[in-house]
Design a protein around this motif. Structure first.
Motif, PDB file in Angstrom:
ATOM      1  N   THR A   1      13.710  16.328   5.315  1.00  0.00           N
ATOM      2  CA  THR A   1      14.537  17.231   4.845  1.00  0.00           C
ATOM      3  C   THR A   1      13.915  18.463   5.774  1.00  0.00           C
ATOM      4  O   THR A   1      14.864  19.740   5.608  1.00  0.00           O
ATOM      5  CB  THR A   1      14.213  17.674   3.472  1.00  0.00           C
ATOM      6  N   GLU A   2      13.354  18.868   6.299  1.00  0.00           N
ATOM      7  CA  GLU A   2      12.507  19.504   7.679  1.00  0.00           C
ATOM      8  C   GLU A   2      12.677  19.541   8.487  1.00  0.00           C
ATOM      9  O   GLU A   2      12.691  20.279   9.662  1.00  0.00           O
ATOM     10  CB  GLU A   2      10.936  19.692   7.408  1.00  0.00           C
ATOM     11  N   HIS A   3      13.251  18.370   8.889  1.00  0.00           N
ATOM     12  CA  HIS A   3      13.962  18.298  10.884  1.00  0.00           C
ATOM     13  C   HIS A   3      14.703  19.486  10.833  1.00  0.00           C
ATOM     14  O   HIS A   3      16.446  19.168   9.779  1.00  0.00           O
ATOM     15  CB  HIS A   3      14.196  16.526  11.006  1.00  0.00           C
ATOM     16  N   ARG A   4      15.228  19.803  11.622  1.00  0.00           N
ATOM     17  CA  ARG A   4      15.918  20.622  12.761  1.00  0.00           C
ATOM     18  C   ARG A   4      16.225  20.238  14.068  1.00  0.00           C
ATOM     19  O   ARG A   4      15.064  19.935  15.174  1.00  0.00           O
ATOM     20  CB  ARG A   4      15.755  22.072  13.065  1.00  0.00           C
ATOM     21  N   ASP A   5      17.258  19.993  14.482  1.00  0.00           N
ATOM     22  CA  ASP A   5      17.833  19.798  15.837  1.00  0.00           C
ATOM     23  C   ASP A   5      17.809  20.698  16.650  1.00  0.00           C
ATOM     24  O   ASP A   5      17.371  22.175  16.287  1.00  0.00           O
ATOM     25  CB  ASP A   5      18.962  18.650  16.062  1.00  0.00           C
ATOM     26  N   ALA A   6      17.913  21.205  17.700  1.00  0.00           N
ATOM     27  CA  ALA A   6      18.005  21.753  18.792  1.00  0.00           C
ATOM     28  C   ALA A   6      17.914  23.103  18.956  1.00  0.00           C
ATOM     29  O   ALA A   6      17.780  24.094  18.999  1.00  0.00           O
ATOM     30  CB  ALA A   6      18.243  21.741  20.390  1.00  0.00           C
ATOM     31  N   GLU A   7      19.638  23.112  18.033  1.00  0.00           N
ATOM     32  CA  GLU A   7      20.542  24.349  17.950  1.00  0.00           C
ATOM     33  C   GLU A   7      19.878  24.359  16.165  1.00  0.00           C
ATOM     34  O   GLU A   7      20.477  25.804  15.946  1.00  0.00           O
ATOM     35  CB  GLU A   7      21.751  24.144  17.706  1.00  0.00           C
ATOM     36  N   GLY A   8      18.869  23.760  15.828  1.00  0.00           N
ATOM     37  CA  GLY A   8      18.515  24.548  14.390  1.00  0.00           C
ATOM     38  C   GLY A   8      19.272  24.013  12.624  1.00  0.00           C
ATOM     39  O   GLY A   8      18.972  24.607  12.012  1.00  0.00           O
ATOM     40  N   LYS A   9      20.156  23.114  13.527  1.00  0.00           N
ATOM     41  CA  LYS A   9      20.334  22.470  12.318  1.00  0.00           C
ATOM     42  C   LYS A   9      20.273  21.467  11.837  1.00  0.00           C
ATOM     43  O   LYS A   9      19.567  20.295  12.425  1.00  0.00           O
ATOM     44  CB  LYS A   9      22.318  21.709  12.944  1.00  0.00           C
ATOM     45  N   SER A  10      20.029  21.000  10.379  1.00  0.00           N
ATOM     46  CA  SER A  10      19.615  19.655   9.398  1.00  0.00           C
ATOM     47  C   SER A  10      20.367  18.725   9.186  1.00  0.00           C
ATOM     48  O   SER A  10      21.667  18.349   9.871  1.00  0.00           O
ATOM     49  CB  SER A  10      19.232  20.313   8.578  1.00  0.00           C
TER      50      SER A  10
ATOM     51  N   ASP B   1       0.550  -1.324   0.123  1.00  0.00           N
ATOM     52  CA  ASP B   1       0.373   0.034   0.175  1.00  0.00           C
ATOM     53  C   ASP B   1       0.555   1.158   0.059  1.00  0.00           C
ATOM     54  O   ASP B   1       0.379   2.717  -0.403  1.00  0.00           O
ATOM     55  CB  ASP B   1      -1.329  -0.026   0.812  1.00  0.00           C
ATOM     56  N   VAL B   2       2.339   0.995   0.080  1.00  0.00           N
ATOM     57  CA  VAL B   2       2.898   2.580   0.447  1.00  0.00           C
ATOM     58  C   VAL B   2       3.344   2.774  -1.317  1.00  0.00           C
ATOM     59  O   VAL B   2       3.465   2.003  -2.043  1.00  0.00           O
ATOM     60  CB  VAL B   2       4.245   2.306   0.976  1.00  0.00           C
ATOM     61  N   ARG B   3       2.419   4.288  -1.195  1.00  0.00           N
ATOM     62  CA  ARG B   3       2.704   5.046  -2.764  1.00  0.00           C
ATOM     63  C   ARG B   3       3.602   5.682  -2.750  1.00  0.00           C
ATOM     64  O   ARG B   3       4.447   6.092  -1.535  1.00  0.00           O
ATOM     65  CB  ARG B   3       1.291   5.602  -2.399  1.00  0.00           C
ATOM     66  N   PRO B   4       4.342   6.234  -4.060  1.00  0.00           N
ATOM     67  CA  PRO B   4       5.365   7.281  -4.215  1.00  0.00           C
ATOM     68  C   PRO B   4       5.220   8.392  -3.038  1.00  0.00           C
ATOM     69  O   PRO B   4       6.186   9.244  -2.735  1.00  0.00           O
ATOM     70  CB  PRO B   4       5.409   7.821  -5.318  1.00  0.00           C
ATOM     71  N   ILE B   5       4.041   8.725  -3.381  1.00  0.00           N
ATOM     72  CA  ILE B   5       3.661  10.582  -2.333  1.00  0.00           C
ATOM     73  C   ILE B   5       3.592   9.846  -1.000  1.00  0.00           C
ATOM     74  O   ILE B   5       3.707  10.841   0.277  1.00  0.00           O
ATOM     75  CB  ILE B   5       2.041  10.417  -2.191  1.00  0.00           C
ATOM     76  N   ASP B   6       3.562   9.433  -0.355  1.00  0.00           N
ATOM     77  CA  ASP B   6       4.246   8.846   1.040  1.00  0.00           C
ATOM     78  C   ASP B   6       5.462   8.924   1.407  1.00  0.00           C
ATOM     79  O   ASP B   6       6.171   9.165   1.785  1.00  0.00           O
ATOM     80  CB  ASP B   6       3.611   7.243   1.569  1.00  0.00           C
ATOM     81  N   VAL B   7       6.387   7.821   0.394  1.00  0.00           N
ATOM     82  CA  VAL B   7       7.656   8.384   0.234  1.00  0.00           C
ATOM     83  C   VAL B   7       7.855   9.518   0.425  1.00  0.00           C
ATOM     84  O   VAL B   7       8.714  10.283   1.019  1.00  0.00           O
ATOM     85  CB  VAL B   7       8.330   7.793  -0.706  1.00  0.00           C
ATOM     86  N   ILE B   8       7.159  10.516  -0.758  1.00  0.00           N
ATOM     87  CA  ILE B   8       7.976  12.151  -0.570  1.00  0.00           C
ATOM     88  C   ILE B   8       7.274  12.577   0.409  1.00  0.00           C
ATOM     89  O   ILE B   8       8.385  13.657   1.015  1.00  0.00           O
ATOM     90  CB  ILE B   8       7.065  13.119  -1.843  1.00  0.00           C
ATOM     91  N   ARG B   9       6.480  12.379   1.110  1.00  0.00           N
ATOM     92  CA  ARG B   9       6.038  12.843   2.622  1.00  0.00           C
ATOM     93  C   ARG B   9       6.666  12.655   3.217  1.00  0.00           C
ATOM     94  O   ARG B   9       7.198  13.993   4.477  1.00  0.00           O
ATOM     95  CB  ARG B   9       4.118  12.240   2.922  1.00  0.00           C
ATOM     96  N   TRP B  10       7.061  11.170   3.412  1.00  0.00           N
ATOM     97  CA  TRP B  10       8.692  10.899   4.484  1.00  0.00           C
ATOM     98  C   TRP B  10      10.069  11.905   3.956  1.00  0.00           C
ATOM     99  O   TRP B  10      10.328  11.450   5.149  1.00  0.00           O
ATOM    100  CB  TRP B  10       8.624   9.655   4.406  1.00  0.00           C
ATOM    101  N   GLN B  11      10.086  11.966   2.698  1.00  0.00           N
ATOM    102  CA  GLN B  11      11.265  12.568   2.686  1.00  0.00           C
ATOM    103  C   GLN B  11      11.404  14.524   3.107  1.00  0.00           C
ATOM    104  O   GLN B  11      12.307  14.287   3.699  1.00  0.00           O
ATOM    105  CB  GLN B  11      11.538  12.926   0.969  1.00  0.00           C
ATOM    106  N   ASN B  12       9.573  14.376   3.010  1.00  0.00           N
ATOM    107  CA  ASN B  12      10.323  16.293   3.370  1.00  0.00           C
ATOM    108  C   ASN B  12       9.810  16.162   5.098  1.00  0.00           C
ATOM    109  O   ASN B  12      10.793  17.450   4.923  1.00  0.00           O
ATOM    110  CB  ASN B  12       8.675  16.647   2.896  1.00  0.00           C
ATOM    111  N   GLU B  13       9.875  15.444   5.802  1.00  0.00           N
ATOM    112  CA  GLU B  13       9.475  15.235   6.888  1.00  0.00           C
ATOM    113  C   GLU B  13      11.797  15.597   7.140  1.00  0.00           C
ATOM    114  O   GLU B  13      11.399  16.088   8.563  1.00  0.00           O
ATOM    115  CB  GLU B  13       9.102  14.109   7.171  1.00  0.00           C
TER     116      GLU B  13
END
Length: 302
Positions: A59-68, A45-57
């Motif tokens: 790439t948007e992640h930042r740690d406590a110091e604001g680093k990706s 059931d995993v679709r390409p759009i699911d992978v894109i949403r996971w990738q976005n999470e």
């Protein structure tokens, strides 16, 4: 079958085929970066759009110091997801790998390579000369290009002082707090390296000073963290910008290239699987020798 259930199948079939340290890295990525998002989803059931949403999470992640996360790390995580779906497609009849239909994130290339020139290294070595264990370890790393794990696994049995050679037959790692000596990183990593005569003489003196040394004793019975600490102190003492331990290997390769050695010699000395690996890593350094090559061609012309 859910993603979490298939991961157990994947682990049972892949883990026995790779090095323990490699699997620990994979396992952490799977449990920390993949299962939280895909765990309850059925594989089919995993679709390409699911992978894109996971990738976005990611790439948007930042740690406590604001680093990706680093681009190379993002690429590694993306590749691990792709490997799991490839396994399902190849061996279990999954009709489509959704990861393959989505652009990859991250980059396979790290940041700018750092290395010391010969003069910079000599400044550093002079600063650590009063600590024989550290000094001889850094000498081996710089003048032979061996990996740090290969250095830490060296024993007297690996050294032939008469022939002035060093044999890489194993590597040292710390896994879950355990000190483990394993096979070298790759088959080509198993190699014999010629040492400069002066280095062999220095190593002879170092080994002679070690009390009651047995053939299978480690010549440098410490971990990487010890040498990281010593490198930092040495850099502070001589005023050089700190580089990584692994960058001493890059420094050795750069030295060989600037001395005019062909890529095949560099590749074999470093224990790369093939020349292509060496070119991908150090090819840009060969450009610095182009002007000298052109000058030699010019000198040959009438």
């Amino acid at each position: 079958m859910t993603f979490s259930e298939f991961v157990e199948v994947y682990a049972s079939e892949v883990k026995p085929r790779i090095r323990e340290h490699t699997w620990i890295t994979k396992e952490y990525i799977i449990n920390d970066k993949l299962v939280p998002f895909f765990g309850d989803m059925r594989m089919c059931d995993v679709r390409p759009i699911d992978v894109i949403r996971w990738q976005n999470e990611l790439t948007e992640h930042r740690d406590a110091e604001g680093k990706s996360w680093a681009p190379t790390y993002l690429r590694t995580v993306n590749n691990q997801l792709n490997a799991i779906f490839n396994h399902a497609e190849r061996y279990y009849g999954l009709t489509d790998n959704p990861v393959r239909r989505v652009d990859k994130i991250g980059s396979k290339k790290g940041g700018e390579m750092q290395f010391w020139t010969k003069d910079e290294y000599l400044r550093f070595s002079e600063a650590v000369m009063d600590k024989p264990l550290s000094f001889h370890a850094f000498e081996l790393l710089y003048w032979t290009g061996i990996r740090c794990g290969e250095l830490l696994a060296l024993t007297p049995a690996d050294i032939n002082l008469d022939a002035k050679t060093l044999s890489v037959t194993k590597t040292f790692q710390t896994i879950d707090g355990r000190e483990v000596v394993t096979e070298p990183k790759t088959p080509k990593s198993r190699r014999t390296i010629d040492m400069p005569p002066k280095l062999a003489e220095m190593l002879k003196g170092y080994m002679a000073a070690l009390y009651n040394l047995a053939p299978d004793d480690r010549l440098f019975p410490f971990t990487k963290s010890y040498f990281h600490h010593q490198m930092r102190k040495g850099c502070e003492a001589c005023g050089l910008e700190k580089i990584r331990l692994h960058d001493l290997r890059h420094s050795h390769a750069s030295l060989l290239i600037n001395l005019g050695y062909p890529v095949l010699v560099v590749s074999e000395r470093l224990g790369h699987e093939d020349v292509e690996t060496t070119l991908q890593t150090y090819g840009h350094l060969y450009k610095t020798t182009t002007s000298e090559a052109v000058k030699k061609l010019d000198d040959l012309m009438l």
